[in-house]
Design a protein around this motif. Sequence first.
Motif, PDB file in Angstrom:
ATOM      1  N   GLY A 146       1.411  -4.371 -12.930  1.00  0.00           N
ATOM      2  CA  GLY A 146       1.888  -5.712 -12.615  1.00  0.00           C
ATOM      3  C   GLY A 146       1.047  -6.823 -13.204  1.00  0.00           C
ATOM      4  N   LEU A 147       0.001  -6.471 -13.952  1.00  0.00           N
ATOM      5  CA  LEU A 147      -0.863  -7.500 -14.532  1.00  0.00           C
ATOM      6  C   LEU A 147      -0.170  -8.194 -15.695  1.00  0.00           C
ATOM      7  CD1 LEU A 147      -4.327  -5.659 -14.637  1.00  0.00           C
ATOM      8  CD2 LEU A 147      -3.427  -7.154 -12.836  1.00  0.00           C
ATOM      9  N   THR A 148      -0.491  -9.480 -15.859  1.00  0.00           N
ATOM     10  CA  THR A 148      -0.045 -10.204 -17.048  1.00  0.00           C
ATOM     11  C   THR A 148      -0.888  -9.767 -18.237  1.00  0.00           C
ATOM     12  OG1 THR A 148      -1.613 -12.005 -16.680  1.00  0.00           O
ATOM     13  CG2 THR A 148       0.558 -12.197 -15.616  1.00  0.00           C
ATOM     14  N   ALA A 149      -0.530 -10.238 -19.419  1.00  0.00           N
ATOM     15  CA  ALA A 149      -1.323  -9.913 -20.606  1.00  0.00           C
ATOM     16  C   ALA A 149      -2.752 -10.418 -20.439  1.00  0.00           C
ATOM     17  CB  ALA A 149      -0.673 -10.518 -21.852  1.00  0.00           C
ATOM     18  N   GLU A 150      -2.892 -11.611 -19.864  1.00  0.00           N
ATOM     19  CA  GLU A 150      -4.230 -12.159 -19.630  1.00  0.00           C
ATOM     20  C   GLU A 150      -4.969 -11.329 -18.594  1.00  0.00           C
ATOM     21  OE1 GLU A 150      -6.327 -16.497 -18.720  1.00  0.00           O
ATOM     22  OE2 GLU A 150      -4.156 -16.247 -18.513  1.00  0.00           O
ATOM     23  N   GLY A 151      -4.232 -10.864 -17.593  1.00  0.00           N
ATOM     24  CA  GLY A 151      -4.847 -10.021 -16.579  1.00  0.00           C
ATOM     25  C   GLY A 151      -5.313  -8.696 -17.136  1.00  0.00           C
ATOM     26  N   ARG A 152      -4.533  -8.107 -18.054  1.00  0.00           N
ATOM     27  CA  ARG A 152      -4.956  -6.839 -18.676  1.00  0.00           C
ATOM     28  C   ARG A 152      -6.192  -7.032 -19.541  1.00  0.00           C
ATOM     29  NH1 ARG A 152       0.678  -6.301 -19.149  1.00  0.00           N
ATOM     30  NH2 ARG A 152       0.651  -6.994 -21.326  1.00  0.00           N
ATOM     31  N   ARG A 153      -6.248  -8.172 -20.245  1.00  0.00           N
ATOM     32  CA  ARG A 153      -7.460  -8.450 -21.038  1.00  0.00           C
ATOM     33  C   ARG A 153      -8.672  -8.606 -20.130  1.00  0.00           C
ATOM     34  NH1 ARG A 153      -3.725 -11.526 -24.159  1.00  0.00           N
ATOM     35  NH2 ARG A 153      -4.215 -13.416 -22.972  1.00  0.00           N
ATOM     36  N   ALA A 154      -8.477  -9.274 -19.004  1.00  0.00           N
ATOM     37  CA  ALA A 154      -9.571  -9.436 -18.046  1.00  0.00           C
ATOM     38  C   ALA A 154      -9.997  -8.083 -17.482  1.00  0.00           C
ATOM     39  CB  ALA A 154      -9.138 -10.365 -16.914  1.00  0.00           C
ATOM     40  N   GLN A 155      -9.027  -7.227 -17.163  1.00  0.00           N
ATOM     41  CA  GLN A 155      -9.326  -5.888 -16.647  1.00  0.00           C
ATOM     42  C   GLN A 155     -10.146  -5.099 -17.658  1.00  0.00           C
ATOM     43  OE1 GLN A 155      -6.006  -3.160 -16.542  1.00  0.00           O
ATOM     44  NE2 GLN A 155      -6.734  -2.183 -14.662  1.00  0.00           N
ATOM     45  N   ASP A 156      -9.750  -5.147 -18.903  1.00  0.00           N
ATOM     46  CA  ASP A 156     -10.470  -4.407 -19.944  1.00  0.00           C
ATOM     47  C   ASP A 156     -11.899  -4.911 -20.070  1.00  0.00           C
ATOM     48  OD1 ASP A 156     -10.393  -2.520 -22.300  1.00  0.00           O
ATOM     49  OD2 ASP A 156     -10.932  -4.382 -23.342  1.00  0.00           O
ATOM     50  N   TYR A 157     -12.064  -6.225 -20.057  1.00  0.00           N
ATOM     51  CA  TYR A 157     -13.407  -6.806 -20.171  1.00  0.00           C
ATOM     52  C   TYR A 157     -14.289  -6.367 -18.999  1.00  0.00           C
ATOM     53  CZ  TYR A 157     -17.175 -10.243 -20.008  1.00  0.00           C
ATOM     54  OH  TYR A 157     -18.405 -10.845 -19.938  1.00  0.00           O
ATOM     55  N   VAL A 158     -13.755  -6.479 -17.780  1.00  0.00           N
ATOM     56  CA  VAL A 158     -14.540  -6.173 -16.595  1.00  0.00           C
ATOM     57  C   VAL A 158     -14.890  -4.695 -16.530  1.00  0.00           C
ATOM     58  CG1 VAL A 158     -14.493  -6.125 -14.076  1.00  0.00           C
ATOM     59  CG2 VAL A 158     -13.680  -8.149 -15.289  1.00  0.00           C
ATOM     60  N   CYS A 159     -13.949  -3.834 -16.900  1.00  0.00           N
ATOM     61  CA  CYS A 159     -14.218  -2.391 -16.840  1.00  0.00           C
ATOM     62  C   CYS A 159     -15.274  -1.959 -17.847  1.00  0.00           C
ATOM     63  CB  CYS A 159     -12.930  -1.604 -17.066  1.00  0.00           C
ATOM     64  SG  CYS A 159     -11.783  -1.677 -15.670  1.00  0.00           S
ATOM     65  N   ARG A 160     -15.357  -2.651 -18.954  1.00  0.00           N
ATOM     66  CA  ARG A 160     -16.389  -2.330 -19.950  1.00  0.00           C
ATOM     67  C   ARG A 160     -17.734  -2.966 -19.607  1.00  0.00           C
ATOM     68  NH1 ARG A 160     -14.203  -0.657 -25.005  1.00  0.00           N
ATOM     69  NH2 ARG A 160     -11.916  -0.677 -25.030  1.00  0.00           N
ATOM     70  N   LEU A 161     -17.718  -3.889 -18.676  1.00  0.00           N
ATOM     71  CA  LEU A 161     -18.916  -4.687 -18.414  1.00  0.00           C
ATOM     72  C   LEU A 161     -20.097  -3.890 -17.869  1.00  0.00           C
ATOM     73  CD1 LEU A 161     -19.975  -7.558 -18.626  1.00  0.00           C
ATOM     74  CD2 LEU A 161     -19.135  -7.978 -16.309  1.00  0.00           C
ATOM     75  N   PRO A 162     -19.923  -2.986 -16.906  1.00  0.00           N
ATOM     76  CA  PRO A 162     -21.102  -2.285 -16.381  1.00  0.00           C
ATOM     77  C   PRO A 162     -21.930  -1.610 -17.466  1.00  0.00           C
ATOM     78  CG  PRO A 162     -19.229  -1.905 -14.960  1.00  0.00           C
ATOM     79  CD  PRO A 162     -18.706  -2.612 -16.161  1.00  0.00           C
TER      80      PRO A 162
END
Length: 400
Positions: free
Chosen positions: A348-364
């Motif tokens: 259900g994420l928007t394109a911007e939400g998916r980009r944010a998800q990808d960034y956050v998941c790679r962050l740790p």
Amino acid sequence: MVSGLAACYVVNNGGTAAWSSSSSSWKTSTTAPRAPPPRLVAFRRRRMTTMNMIATGATCISRRESSSTTAEVLRSLDGWAESNLLPLLKPVESSWQPHDLLPDSASPGFRDAVDELRARAREIPDDYYVCLVGNMVTEEALPTYHAALNSFVGYDCPSRGDAWARWSRGWTAEENRHGDLLNRYLYLSGRVDVRRVEQTIHHLIGSGMRLAADKCPFRGFIYTAFQERATAISHGNTARRAGALGDACLARICGAIAGDEKRHEAAYTRVVAELFARAPDAAVRALEYMMRERILMPAYYMFDGRDPDLFRHYAAVAQRLGVYTTADYADLVRFFVHRWGVADLGPGLTAEGRRAQDYVCRLPERVSKMEQREDARRRRQEPCRVPFSWVFGRQVELQL
């Protein structure tokens, strides 16, 4: 308050109007106001530069956010907060108070108890007290945090009875004990320059804090969850170190505060988890924004009137002693990304939400690598010694 306004000066056509505390009247002088000392100018310049960066970033992001939507989501949590948040507050009757952990001033043995406290305090090194004062100064800026929390929840009336208003007041009441307890302990210990510490608190409350939430409850609760966990770690580590140094009473003081912070961390972590469940797209974008801004300690703008880089020096001492480290920050990021299930957010994420998800998941992983590089850099540096006004100008070892 009016008394605070009276401490300012304004420039009129006839010269500089200044308040005279001796005559309690306004007087006019044609002489130019004295220039502030260079250290204060340097501190103000650093603070304004950071504030301008925050304001610019917040303005840009607010164009993509709907404040009415986030407020609507928060209002929908009123019933949830009643049953999931308020139970984490402890009743006053069963709560510890600073009096319980310090010598009883009404007791005939008060002076002997204070003498024992001071004798134990003499055995603890200056670098520990730098960390303890930094923790206490952070706690004493509670008016700033209370105002920030109220801006997240839209709370503007002291008599409101909804769950968010009651939580705000209850949380503030519990937090209020932390600064009181540490302040009284440090006063009794005789180990710190109390007036200089008080000036630092005065400066910090007047300066505010580095907060990129921009009244957005999503960002605000994310920030608060991080900070509560960070302060729980910091107070917990000062407790363990006090125990290792042989001061069990000081260890209990720091441990009691750490226990409160853990409960508060649990509360704000629950709030953000519920925001992720109800509005995952807005929540993950808010988390990405806060991570890009990098969450700094609330005392980032601490200033003692002498050292414009006081926070940096305090943080370096805390790093060296293991009270709060860059590795702890990396662990915080890893913990919350997992706790809030960022990787498991659905389609259900928007394109911007998916980009944010990808960034956050790679962050740790990125933060861990950055921490390793920073640790290697520090190991190559020779330790230096910096004077701290809090401990009467004595020098303390650190690595920058």
